[in-house]
Design an enzyme around this catalytic site. Structure first.
Site, PDB file in Angstrom:
ATOM      1  N   GLY A   1      11.826 -13.739   1.054  1.00 51.98           N
ATOM      2  CA  GLY A   1      10.650 -12.879   1.124  1.00 51.98           C
ATOM      3  C   GLY A   1      10.392 -12.477   2.559  1.00 51.98           C
ATOM      4  N   HIS A   2       9.208 -11.928   2.802  1.00 51.22           N
ATOM      5  CA  HIS A   2       8.853 -11.447   4.132  1.00 51.22           C
ATOM      6  C   HIS A   2       7.778 -12.288   4.794  1.00 51.22           C
ATOM      7  CE1 HIS A   2      10.474  -7.112   3.240  1.00 51.22           C
ATOM      8  NE2 HIS A   2      11.344  -8.058   2.987  1.00 51.22           N
TER       9      HIS A   2
END
Length: 519
Positions: free
Chosen positions: A349-350
């Site tokens: 993810g980020h």
């Protein structure tokens, strides 16, 4: 002698006659008023445990005791108990349901659960019945797969404290027809009080067909501009997953899998949300939110698939969850305050982000955010704040504590020049950032340990760093030293690597926010 016999015979006949008459009176009495009173009295005494002054005179088959003296006032005769018809199976399903029940199984309302039949109407009917009963439970049973189209489980006239017990699997349609020209959400709960979704079930958005059709103009994470591979080429767009038979068929507007809007005291626990077309779990205009022990699962290259998205929501607790997606594990947007996130695993993810804020010259207000005891592995960012040029408002009172990062590209980031489009114009206005604390952030990075890019006209102030220990891992990208621009604060301990670019103290020419800027 004969006279004596005749008198004896006559006497015996008289005795027999009196006995016969006595029997007739007894029979008549048993059929009369006193028997009826006893029967109705007994019936009423059984109702609600013999309350309202009625007594049960049939214990052990003993004879009735004399009733107590009655008042001379006329009293109405007790009415017989109304006959209750036997319950009949529901026309909606196989089990039937009691109108006074608090449990409503979707199978009882016609759901097939075979993964092929459209069960949307059955879910609508189940909700309509449960909505009328306080503290009711909607049951989505295990070992069934329910195909459900876009649906809204809505108030505001529903009773409070409804439980949505999800133990089966709910799947989204992959046919474009149920989505029309595009919808912003798939499963929506609106204007409810005390709503809880719990269980061991799965919400599967089957989003791969949507991901393939992501338009080139769709937003993408601007931090990619900071990540330069060793071959010195900048990757302008993220790679898309392998195309499949659904490509080219879905609307351009992608739905969030599960959204709560305008609700109070919301709980989500135990469930898995996977493969959403866009955001997995969203809270908008909610107050009193608890999320724990959930799983979010989507590929790391699925575009814009945030794990949990918060907007205009207050008093939020998120903990003990595993979040893997293609965008922010948790995204905190404008209008959020009193948010506490802890014991979360994030990756891919980020990372966990505040923002992006201030887009299109909008005002953003975020305060009192705590993110601690987090493990991040193979994410693009760790903890970051991102704002657009030209915005207003403020972010203040933020703590990032005890964050363990492993092979994270940018573990610590503030970007006030965020732009998820091809080109953004330079503007002087900015969202004001103050009171941001980073402590006990440790682990490995693959691009840059710290990136602070604050506004020229409104620098970041009160940025505190303590016990930062970040070591490089050479993988596929160029490595960079810490970067700071217009960032003011203090280092309370030595850091690894040294973050000498942070300016100690406050800026000399820091402008005062106008009334328009203040939240």
């Amino acid at each position: 002698m004969g006279g004596v016999n005749f008198r004896s015979l006559t006497f015996m006949i008289l005795i027999a006659f009196f006995v016969w008459c006595s029997s007739i009176e007894t029979c008549i009495a048993r059929r009369g008023k006193h028997w009826r009173q006893s029967r109705y009295g007994a019936a009423l005494s059984k109702k609600k445990g013999g309350s309202h002054g009625h007594r049960n005179y049939h214990n052990g088959g003993s004879k009735p005791k004399p009733p107590p003296p009655q008042s001379h006032k006329a009293t109405p005769s007790p009415k017989p108990k109304e006959e209750v018809p036997p319950s009949t199976p529901s026309p909606h399903g196989r089990y039937g349901y009691d109108q006074q029940s608090t449990v409503f199984n979707v199978l009882d309302f016609g759901a097939k659960g075979d993964g092929k039949s459209d069960d949307t109407k059955a879910f609508q009917d189940t909700w309509a019945a449960a909505c009328k009963v306080e503290a009711s439970t909607v049951v989505v049973p295990a070992e069934f797969v329910f195909l459900v189209g876009p649906i809204s489980f809505s108030g505001p006239y529903c009773q409070a404290n409804i439980v949505f017990q999800l133990d089966g699997t709910i799947i989204a349609p992959t046919d474009a027809r149920p989505w029309g020209k595009g919808l912003l959400q798939w499963l929506e709960f609106t204007k409810l009080k005390g709503i809880a979704i719990q269980g061991k079930g799965i919400i599967d958005g089957r989003g791969s067909g949507w991901w393939q059709d992501a338009p080139y103009e769709d937003p993408y994470d601007d931090e990619r501009k900071l990540i330069i591979p060793l071959n010195s080429t900048v990757q302008e767009r993220p790679p898309m997953p392998v195309r499949n038979e659904l490509s080219g068929k879905m609307p351009s507007i992608k739905p969030t899998a599960l959204r709560f809007y305008g609700s109070f005291n919301v709980t989500v626990t135990g469930i898995t949300i996977q493969n959403s077309p866009q955001c997995h779990l969203k809270f908008d205009n909610c107050m009193g939110v608890v999320v724990h022990d959930i799983t979010v699962s989507s590929p790391g290259d699925s575009p814009n698939t945030d794990g949990i998205h918060l907007q205009n929501s207050n008093d939020v607790l998120i903990h003990s969850s595993d979040l893997a997606c293609g965008d922010d594990c948790v995204s905190i947007q404008t209008g959020c305050s009193n948010v506490y996130i802890h014991n979360v695993n994030c990756g891919p993810g980020h990372g966990i982000s505040i923002g992006s804020l201030g887009r299109d010259n909008s005002k953003a207000c975020v305060s009192n955010i705590t993110v601690r005891d987090i493990v991040m592995h193979n994410t693009m960012n760790g903890v970051r704040i991102k704002t657009w040029q030209g915005g207003s408002g403020s972010v203040q009172g933020v703590l990032f504590s005890n964050i363990q990062v492993s092979e994270v590209q940018l573990p610590i980031a503030i970007d006030q020049f965020y732009c998820d489009k091809r080109k953004c114009s330079n503007e002087t206005a900015a969202v004001a950032l103050s009171g941001i604390t980073y402590e006990k952030i440790r682990g490995t990075y693959t691009v840059k340990p710290v990136h602070f890019a604050c506004s020229d006209s409104l620098p970041c102030i009160g940025v505190t760093l303590s016990a930062i220990e970040l070591k490089p891992v050479q993988e596929h990208y160029h490595l960079y030293d810490p970067f700071c621009w217009q960032t003011f604060g203090e280092l309370t301990t030595p850091t690894v690597p040294p973050i000498s670019c942070l300016q100690i103290g406050k800026p000399t020419n820091n402008r005062v926010q106008s009334d328009h800027d203040v939240c």
